[in-house]
Design an enzyme around this catalytic site. Structure first.
Site, PDB file in Angstrom:
ATOM      1  N   SER A 121       0.807  -1.213   0.000  1.00  0.00           N
ATOM      2  CA  SER A 121       0.000   0.000   0.000  1.00  0.00           C
ATOM      3  C   SER A 121       0.839   1.260   0.000  1.00  0.00           C
ATOM      4  O   SER A 121       0.338   2.340  -0.306  1.00  0.00           O
ATOM      5  CB  SER A 121      -0.904   0.027   1.249  1.00  0.00           C
ATOM      6  OG  SER A 121      -1.698  -1.119   1.338  1.00  0.00           O
ATOM      7  N   HIS A 142      -1.268  -2.960  -6.914  1.00  0.00           N
ATOM      8  CA  HIS A 142      -1.965  -2.704  -5.659  1.00  0.00           C
ATOM      9  C   HIS A 142      -3.472  -2.858  -5.823  1.00  0.00           C
ATOM     10  O   HIS A 142      -4.140  -2.035  -6.434  1.00  0.00           O
ATOM     11  CB  HIS A 142      -1.631  -1.291  -5.158  1.00  0.00           C
ATOM     12  CG  HIS A 142      -2.271  -0.956  -3.855  1.00  0.00           C
ATOM     13  ND1 HIS A 142      -2.739   0.303  -3.560  1.00  0.00           N
ATOM     14  CD2 HIS A 142      -2.561  -1.729  -2.771  1.00  0.00           C
ATOM     15  CE1 HIS A 142      -3.273   0.295  -2.354  1.00  0.00           C
ATOM     16  NE2 HIS A 142      -3.167  -0.923  -1.860  1.00  0.00           N
ATOM     17  N   GLU A 154      -3.961  -0.276  -8.759  1.00  0.00           N
ATOM     18  CA  GLU A 154      -2.924   0.712  -9.050  1.00  0.00           C
ATOM     19  C   GLU A 154      -1.702  -0.008  -9.618  1.00  0.00           C
ATOM     20  O   GLU A 154      -1.197  -0.958  -9.022  1.00  0.00           O
ATOM     21  CB  GLU A 154      -2.518   1.468  -7.782  1.00  0.00           C
ATOM     22  CG  GLU A 154      -3.545   2.476  -7.308  1.00  0.00           C
ATOM     23  CD  GLU A 154      -3.086   3.225  -6.068  1.00  0.00           C
ATOM     24  OE1 GLU A 154      -3.223   4.455  -6.024  1.00  0.00           O
ATOM     25  OE2 GLU A 154      -2.591   2.564  -5.118  1.00  0.00           O
ATOM     26  N   ASN A 193      -3.893   6.009  -1.445  1.00  0.00           N
ATOM     27  CA  ASN A 193      -3.579   6.148  -0.022  1.00  0.00           C
ATOM     28  C   ASN A 193      -2.988   7.507   0.322  1.00  0.00           C
ATOM     29  O   ASN A 193      -3.101   7.960   1.469  1.00  0.00           O
ATOM     30  CB  ASN A 193      -2.651   5.027   0.426  1.00  0.00           C
ATOM     31  CG  ASN A 193      -3.431   3.754   0.689  1.00  0.00           C
ATOM     32  OD1 ASN A 193      -4.504   3.783   1.270  1.00  0.00           O
ATOM     33  ND2 ASN A 193      -2.905   2.632   0.242  1.00  0.00           N
TER      34      ASN A 193
END
Length: 288
Positions: A121, A142, A154, A193
């Site tokens: 992450s 991701h 991602e 994130n």
């Protein structure tokens, strides 16, 4: 472009199980690996339960469910991944642990066409690529939790990732798994994130300061901003230890105070209050 038929997944936790499920549902052979075969089998049991729920919802047929399960093997031996076309690491969000894994995978996966990917992450891909010793074939892949439901992946190439690796992995995510992809630079937090974690940490600070209760904060964001889930229930779903770890990685990268995990979050993690997976976080998930 070499077709990806065999996927290795390292880590049989929540994310590893989800990645295993979507790959198996796409008709791929998946080898699910954890530190022991028992843990890998527990992960497989979680996949089987998820597929059964999907069948009951009408998302898969009984034949599809059986075919997906038949395509999954489990192991506690990392060397069993040596023949995989793509290995996706989904281990604990700890840089030392992931670096050690990539160092091992770099020795085990010897096919120069094979791709090593991380579901991290927040940890920069370049560090993992350097450990593997074959940086041109290492990339971030991701997924988001729950993996079978959320459509986004991602794609995170490092400065050394080859263009062919990036294109191959993106085609795999889109054309084989049916996901939507975005490409992010190799910076801690990537796109999602970097935006999400400061929001979650702000909600934690509001609880700590007594601004409002966790319930009222979440109601404010669901009823007032049309968010499908409030920030504190979302933090519980992600895992408060994971939220704290991502915050630490972001703070290390940028040194911005908004990324620093607040003391309340640190104390909750130290006390084992991790959210849904422990049964207690900002909300209670113990059976009635």
């Amino acid at each position: 472009m070499t077709e990806i038929k065999h996927v290795g997944v390292v880590g049989a936790g929540q994310m590893g199980r989800g990645i295993t499920e979507v790959c198996a549902r796409a008709g791929l052979h998946v080898t699910l690996c954890d530190v022991t075969e028992d843990r890998a089998r527990a992960g497989l049991a979680g996949v089987a339960d998820s597929l059964l729920k999907a069948e009951k919802r009408g998302a898969v047929t009984s034949e599809d469910r059986a075919h997906a399960l038949a395509g999954i093997s489990v192991t506690g031996d990392l060397s069993r991944l040596g023949g995989a076309d793509l290995v996706i690491e989904a281990a604990v969000e700890d840089e030392q642990a992931k670096t050690a894994l990539f160092r091992q995978l770099g020795d085990i996966v010897t096919d120069p066409a094979a791709v090593l990917a991380s579901n991290t992450s927040s940890i920069p891909i370049a560090r993992l690529a350097a450990a593997a010793g074959r940086p041109e074939t290492v990339i971030g892949l991701h997924f988001f939790n729950p993996v079978p439901v959320l459509p986004l992946v991602e794609i995170v190439p490092s400065l050394h990732t080859s263009k062919s690796t990036e294109l191959r992995v993106r085609a795999f995510a889109e054309d084989v798994l049916g996901k939507r992809t975005i490409v992010a630079q190799d910076r801690a937090g990537f796109v999602v994130n970097s935006l999400l974690i400061p929001y979650l940490l702000a909600a934690v600070r509001m609880v700590a300061s007594g601004t409002a209760t966790a319930e009222d904060i979440d109601t404010g964001m669901t009823a007032g901003c049309a968010h499908p889930m409030g920030p504190l229930r979302l933090a519980d779903l992600i895992g408060l230890d994971t939220v704290a770890a991502i915050g630490e990685a972001l703070y290390e990268e940028y040194r911005e105070p908004l990324y620093a995990p607040p003391p309340l979050l640190r104390r909750m993690v130290e006390s084992g209050l991790l959210g849904r997976k422990s049964g207690q976080g900002f909300f209670d998930y113990q059976p009635a």
